[in-house]
Design a protein around this motif. Structure first.
Motif, short mmCIF file in Angstrom:
data_model
loop_
_atom_site.label_atom_id
_atom_site.label_comp_id
_atom_site.label_asym_id
_atom_site.label_seq_id
_atom_site.Cartn_x
_atom_site.Cartn_y
_atom_site.Cartn_z
N THR A 137 0.82 -1.22 0.00
CA THR A 137 0.00 0.00 0.00
C THR A 137 0.85 1.26 0.00
OG1 THR A 137 -0.17 0.11 2.42
CG2 THR A 137 -1.90 -1.12 1.24
N GLY A 138 2.16 1.11 0.17
CA GLY A 138 3.04 2.27 0.14
C GLY A 138 3.33 2.91 1.48
N TYR A 139 3.01 2.21 2.58
CA TYR A 139 3.27 2.73 3.92
C TYR A 139 4.01 1.68 4.75
CZ TYR A 139 0.24 6.65 2.88
OH TYR A 139 -0.30 7.79 2.33
N PRO A 140 5.24 1.36 4.37
CA PRO A 140 5.95 0.26 5.03
C PRO A 140 6.59 0.61 6.38
CG PRO A 140 7.32 1.19 3.33
CD PRO A 140 5.98 1.89 3.25
N VAL A 141 6.77 1.89 6.68
CA VAL A 141 7.45 2.28 7.93
C VAL A 141 6.41 2.35 9.04
CG1 VAL A 141 8.89 4.01 9.08
CG2 VAL A 141 9.18 3.58 6.62
N HIS A 142 6.49 1.40 9.96
CA HIS A 142 5.50 1.24 11.04
C HIS A 142 6.15 1.68 12.34
CE1 HIS A 142 2.44 -1.72 13.07
NE2 HIS A 142 2.11 -0.46 13.26
N SER A 143 5.48 2.58 13.06
CA SER A 143 6.07 3.08 14.30
C SER A 143 5.01 3.30 15.37
CB SER A 143 6.79 4.41 14.02
OG SER A 143 5.85 5.39 13.64
N PHE A 144 5.51 3.34 16.60
CA PHE A 144 4.72 3.74 17.75
C PHE A 144 5.43 4.92 18.37
CE2 PHE A 144 3.32 -0.55 17.10
CZ PHE A 144 1.96 -0.50 17.39
N ILE A 145 4.68 5.96 18.65
CA ILE A 145 5.25 7.17 19.22
C ILE A 145 4.56 7.42 20.55
CG2 ILE A 145 5.68 9.63 18.90
CD1 ILE A 145 5.36 9.10 15.83
N ASN A 146 5.36 7.32 21.62
CA ASN A 146 4.84 7.53 22.97
C ASN A 146 5.04 9.00 23.31
OD1 ASN A 146 4.03 7.31 25.62
ND2 ASN A 146 5.36 5.58 26.10
N ILE A 147 3.96 9.71 23.53
CA ILE A 147 3.98 11.13 23.83
C ILE A 147 4.06 11.30 25.35
CG2 ILE A 147 2.76 13.32 23.60
CD1 ILE A 147 3.61 12.01 20.90
N PHE A 148 5.08 12.05 25.81
CA PHE A 148 5.31 12.18 27.25
C PHE A 148 4.72 13.44 27.85
CE2 PHE A 148 8.55 9.17 26.07
CZ PHE A 148 8.37 8.21 27.04
N THR A 149 4.94 14.56 27.24
CA THR A 149 4.48 15.80 27.85
C THR A 149 3.69 16.61 26.84
OG1 THR A 149 6.55 16.89 27.26
CG2 THR A 149 6.38 16.00 29.49
N ILE A 150 2.61 17.12 27.31
CA ILE A 150 1.77 18.01 26.52
C ILE A 150 1.52 19.23 27.39
CG2 ILE A 150 -0.46 18.33 25.41
CD1 ILE A 150 -0.55 15.38 24.85
N SER A 151 1.67 20.40 26.82
CA SER A 151 1.43 21.62 27.58
C SER A 151 -0.02 21.66 28.05
CB SER A 151 1.75 22.85 26.73
OG SER A 151 0.83 22.93 25.67
N PHE A 152 -0.30 22.54 28.96
CA PHE A 152 -1.66 22.69 29.48
C PHE A 152 -2.65 22.86 28.34
CE2 PHE A 152 -5.13 25.26 31.26
CZ PHE A 152 -5.58 24.36 32.21
N ASP A 153 -2.27 23.63 27.34
CA ASP A 153 -3.12 23.80 26.16
C ASP A 153 -2.67 22.78 25.11
OD1 ASP A 153 -4.73 24.58 24.09
OD2 ASP A 153 -3.66 26.44 23.69
N HIS A 154 -3.32 21.65 25.08
CA HIS A 154 -2.92 20.57 24.17
C HIS A 154 -3.63 20.63 22.81
CE1 HIS A 154 -6.33 18.98 26.47
NE2 HIS A 154 -6.63 18.29 25.41
N LYS A 155 -4.40 21.69 22.57
CA LYS A 155 -5.11 21.82 21.29
C LYS A 155 -4.17 21.86 20.09
CE LYS A 155 -9.20 23.88 23.32
NZ LYS A 155 -9.96 25.09 23.53
N PRO A 156 -3.02 22.58 20.15
CA PRO A 156 -2.13 22.57 18.98
C PRO A 156 -1.63 21.17 18.63
CG PRO A 156 -1.55 24.37 20.45
CD PRO A 156 -2.56 23.53 21.16
#
Length: 136
Positions: free
Chosen positions: A60-79
């Protein structure tokens, strides 16, 4: 509560969701109509929420498979959330988690270069830890 027959139906459907009701019934020793009624009940009760397909992501053209663990998000996480929504073609799943980190994103990319571009942009919003899938 699921009984033994329900569990057998679910097990067979996990292996082949496209099986006919007649074929499924033969595997669990029920008639096609009785099997169809059981499957319909499982759907109506919300046990079966839907059916899906397994893709060959190399093709399908998307061979790079990853998991990204997000550690910190500012108080305003909308961005951050807006960024994730804009990158929806790469984000397969996004989980709000507890423990180490606060979000876990499963992503697929067409190339390492596109992954790098994504991470460079992501770095503007959050701290993260990347894991690449080597094999399944």
């Amino acid at each position: 509560m699921l009984d033994h027959t329900d569990k057998r139906i679910l097990e067979e459907l996990k292996h082949n969701a496209r099986i006919s009701m007649k074929g499924l019934g033969e595997k669990i020793h029920m008639t096609g109509q009785a099997t169809a009624n059981r499957v319909l009940k499982l759907e109506e009760d919300g046990v079966i929420e839907g059916y899906t397909i397994n893709l060959n992501h190399m093709k399908t053209g998307y061979p790079v498979h990853s998991f990204i663990n997000i550690f910190t998000i500012s108080f305003d996480h909308k961005p951050f959330l807006s960024f994730v929504e804009m990158q929806h073609q790469y984000v397969v799943n996004n989980f709000k988690i507890s423990g180490e980190g606060c979000y876990l994103m499963e992503c697929r990319f067409p190339s390492n270069e596109e992954l790098d571009r994504f991470l460079s942009e992501l770095n503007r919003y959050v701290n993260y830890k990347l894991s690449l899938v080597i094999s399944k």
